[in-house]
Design an enzyme around this catalytic site. Structure first.
Site, mmCIF file in Angstrom:
data_model
loop_
_atom_site.group_PDB
_atom_site.id
_atom_site.type_symbol
_atom_site.label_atom_id
_atom_site.label_comp_id
_atom_site.label_asym_id
_atom_site.label_seq_id
_atom_site.Cartn_x
_atom_site.Cartn_y
_atom_site.Cartn_z
ATOM 1 C CB CYS A 2 -11.999 1.999 -5.805
ATOM 2 S SG CYS A 2 -11.096 2.682 -5.480
ATOM 3 N NE ARG A 27 -10.991 -4.424 -4.660
ATOM 4 C CZ ARG A 27 -10.007 -5.368 -5.178
ATOM 5 N NH1 ARG A 27 -9.688 -5.775 -4.916
ATOM 6 N NH2 ARG A 27 -9.514 -4.389 -5.997
ATOM 7 C CD1 TRP A 74 -9.077 2.637 0.882
ATOM 8 C CD2 TRP A 74 -7.282 3.509 0.023
ATOM 9 N NE1 TRP A 74 -8.062 3.155 2.080
ATOM 10 C CE2 TRP A 74 -7.231 3.622 1.276
ATOM 11 C CE3 TRP A 74 -6.579 3.933 -1.529
ATOM 12 C CZ2 TRP A 74 -5.520 4.106 0.891
ATOM 13 C CZ3 TRP A 74 -5.577 4.262 -1.236
ATOM 14 C CH2 TRP A 74 -4.829 4.201 -0.217
ATOM 15 C CG ASN A 100 -9.609 -0.476 -8.499
ATOM 16 O OD1 ASN A 100 -8.216 -0.025 -7.432
ATOM 17 N ND2 ASN A 100 -8.755 -1.820 -8.968
ATOM 18 N N GLY A 101 -7.758 2.565 -9.888
ATOM 19 C CA GLY A 101 -6.216 2.453 -9.874
ATOM 20 C C GLY A 101 -6.035 3.578 -9.354
ATOM 21 C CD GLU A 496 0.170 -9.992 11.389
ATOM 22 O OE1 GLU A 496 -0.739 -9.882 11.059
ATOM 23 O OE2 GLU A 496 1.263 -8.865 10.190
ATOM 24 C CE LYS A 500 -3.444 -8.641 11.341
ATOM 25 N NZ LYS A 500 -2.612 -7.863 10.859
ATOM 26 C CD GLU A 503 -3.360 -4.457 9.840
ATOM 27 O OE1 GLU A 503 -3.340 -4.491 8.339
ATOM 28 O OE2 GLU A 503 -3.845 -5.227 10.685
ATOM 29 C CG HIS A 519 20.414 -1.118 21.373
ATOM 30 N ND1 HIS A 519 21.636 -1.179 21.547
ATOM 31 C CD2 HIS A 519 19.960 -2.619 21.601
ATOM 32 C CE1 HIS A 519 22.113 -2.231 21.576
ATOM 33 N NE2 HIS A 519 21.489 -2.737 21.855
ATOM 34 C CE LYS A 620 -8.192 -9.525 2.952
ATOM 35 N NZ LYS A 620 -7.414 -9.826 4.931
#
Length: 625
Positions: A2, A27, A74, A100-101, A496, A500, A503, A519, A620
């Site tokens: 947040c 955020r 968030w 925030n937390g 990566e 991307k 996401e 495999h 983020k």
């Protein structure tokens, strides 16, 4: 997660807070709200949705005042809704809180407060804190916050206002970041990130863990929970405002992808002494922070040179950079390296000692799991180093030494330029250790330096293929599953690239070492499963193996997209689509091969009409577990 913004001064707080929240929307963006005190009245407006929705609500209600708090959420406790949006108030309606937390003991506190007659309007843990303050409030909001904090367990950044003390913001921090902005003429600001306040001031103070700030037009004061005053240094924000604007581009992510030729240049600028072909990393060469006695002259570099073991801890994209760092350290300078998910390392028997160096990698420098793993390592006697982008961040302050990335603010939730800067800095550290230990010859050093200095222009060349990559993206936009395969230094790039795509486009994608396809994953391959191969030919033996893997996919009707070396004409005969990158040394190829995968994911996400900068369910800076 947040985002928090607050202001006290002579100006109308509402546009300042709304503008700051827009800068912090990366955020969290489930809901948003604002609390303002004006003429002895506390007004709170909040709603589910984005800051734009809150802005409409504020305009409709003609809100104004000289002190206030804003929040963009968030969700952790309670679904995204109007009633769970922050700010939250106490039972009397006097006190407003943003947070925030996570308050870990909120359930037991809630039961205790309900037993004492408190009634709650939301499902959040934050509302508990407002009611705790109410219980302790006897005309001094600072004392009430201090007492409430003694009962609160977990990570937090709190900001509090009370209509009975209408010129005062109280803010506290443990684990989640908070920065104080010192303006002109008795103006003070508070925010989760300096990007929210840089328009109004460049003078900032980073609040430390278990510190509490009181901001008033008459001045500020910082204490601990026991009311002991703490002296803090004022720091200066050095980056310019254009770093947090889109510069006319449709998305921050695209801007940040396009910036990478510059950010790589910034990561190496001043760190390569061209004449001597030497690497200089000042953050590793100064005496370690907080080391006393006979070891007081130790440096981060000397610890790396003498380390029997290196552990790199990171999360997400930073973890992929760490894997590349492991390959560099082990292949080039022969130092054993373990790469750990920070979230796992902190809950295991994390075996480190004084001969271990633990490197934490984090764009924000606030990633809670990475920070906790570093703290545990330091507690057990290890030397800790930080590779972070955010100057003044907690990891930068708490590690013994480290190196800044110099990538500038990264606003897009999906990391791009920070990743390549991380890889670049890891390459510089590798080369520095190799030189100091005489493991790399002067001839090879010169070759590496020349190759590194070419990377920015080579990235520009790849970025020039954006339209061609868009055409390829259009061919594959309707597929719902992808496999990404690479070997050696490009195996982490497969991870990566897949991340991307997941996401920002919500397409299921998995990255694997190419040989591991046989495999298990090969069972999934058919005409509906595109496979992205990172198939550069800098390492001949690995390239031959990759070609064999491509043939195995073709035999099962899979469609192949190849990231290949420039000048390789034969790969077009076995791949359905080819994107080329310039040639460089094998361990530097990730700096180039990741760029087309970033653009590919970006274009597909835009074609699918996804919110590229604010993908669903993500934030983020991950400052909660």
């Amino acid at each position: 997660m947040c985002g928090i913004v607050g202001y006290v001064g002579k100006k109308n707080v509402v546009p300042i807070v709304l503008e700051g929240l827009k800068k912090l929307e990366y955020r969290g963006y489930d809901s948003a709200g604002i609390a303002v005190i004006d003429k002895g009245k506390l007004s709170v407006l909040k709603c589910k949705g984005r800051i734009a929705d809150l802005e409409k609500l504020v305009k409709k209600n003609h809100l104004s005042g000289n002190i206030g708090l804003g929040h963009t959420r968030w969700a952790t406790h309670g679904d995204p809704s109007d009633r769970n949006a922050h700010p939250h108030t106490d039972g009397s309606g006097k006190i407003a809180v943003v947070h925030n937390g996570i308050i870990e003991n909120y359930a037991s506190l809630r039961k205790l407060l309900i037993a004492k007659g408190h009634q709650f309007k939301s499902d959040t843990d934050t509302e508990i804190f407002a009611h705790l303050i109410e219980r302790f409030y006897k005309g001094d909001i600072l004392k009430a916050v201090q007492k409430a904090l003694t009962l609160t367990e977990g990570a937090y950044a709190f900001a509090v206002i009370c209509k009975d003390e209408p010129d005062k913001i109280v803010a506290a921090r443990l684990g989640s970041p908070l920065v104080i902005g010192i303006g002109n003429n008795g103006e003070y600001l508070i925010a989760s990130d300096p990007v929210a306040i840089v328009k109004h001031t460049r003078k900032v103070i980073y609040l430390g863990d278990k510190e509490i700030a009181v901001l008033q037009p008459s001045g500020y004061r910082i204490t601990n929970i026991d009311n002991v005053e703490i002296e803090k240094e004022t720091e200066e924000i050095t980056w310019s405002l254009d770093k947090i604007t889109k510069n006319g581009l449709p998305h921050y992510m695209l801007k940040e992808i396009l910036e990478q030729s510059q950010t790589i240049y910034d990561a190496i600028r001043g760190r390569i002494l061209k004449k001597e072909a030497k690497i200089k990393l000042g953050g590793l060469e100064s005496p370690l922070k907080w080391v006393t006695g006979k070891d007081k002259q130790k440096t981060g570099l000397s610890c790396l040179l003498n380390a029997k073991r290196i552990i790199i801890v990171a999360c997400g994209t930073s973890w992929h950079a760490a894997l590349i760092g492991e390959y560099m350290f082990e292949n080039i300078i022969g130092i054993p390296v373990d790469v750990e998910y920070a979230s796992e390392a902190r809950y295991r028997n994390f075996i480190v000692d004084g001969d271990t160096v633990v490197i934490g990698i984090s764009q924000s420098g606030e990633t809670l799991d990475t920070l906790a793993a570093l703290r545990e390592a330091k507690k057990r006697g290890a030397i800790t180093l930080g590779l972070v982008n955010a100057v003044g961040s907690t990891i930068a302050r708490e590690t013994h030494a480290g190196v800044y990335l110099h990538a500038g603010p990264e606003i897009g939730v999906a990391s791009t330029k920070a990743f390549t800067s991380q890889v670049c800095v890891l390459a510089l550290i590798t080369l520095l250790i190799g030189q100091e230990k005489h493991l790399i010859t002067k001839t090879k050093t010169n070759r590496i330096v020349r190759s590194l200095l070419k990377i920015p222009s080579q990235i520009k060349e790849i970025l020039g293929q954006s339209d061609a990559i868009l055409k390829i993206a259009k061919q594959y936009v309707n597929f719902n599953n992808f496999l990404y395969l690479g070997r050696g230094y490009n195996f982490p790039i497969a991870l990566e690239g897949a991340l991307k795509l997941k996401e920002i486009s919500y397409i299921h994608a998995e990255g694997y070492p190419a040989a591991e396809m046989k495999h298990g994953p090969i069972a999934l391959i058919d005409k509906n499963m595109p496979v992205v191969f990172i198939a550069t030919d800098t390492e001949d033996q690995i390239y031959k193996k990759i070609i064999s893997n491509i043939e195995e996919v073709r035999a099962r009707k899979g469609q192949v997209i190849a990231i290949a070396s420039k000048g390789n004409k034969s790969i077009g005969e076995i791949a359905d689509s080819v994107i080329t990158v310039p040639k460089t040394m094998d361990f530097l190829t990730p700096l180039l091969t990741v760029i087309p995968l970033q653009l590919f994911a970006y274009h597909i996400a835009v074609l699918r009409k996804c919110d590229v900068d604010k993908p669903r369910n993500l934030a983020k800076s991950v400052t909660v577990e």
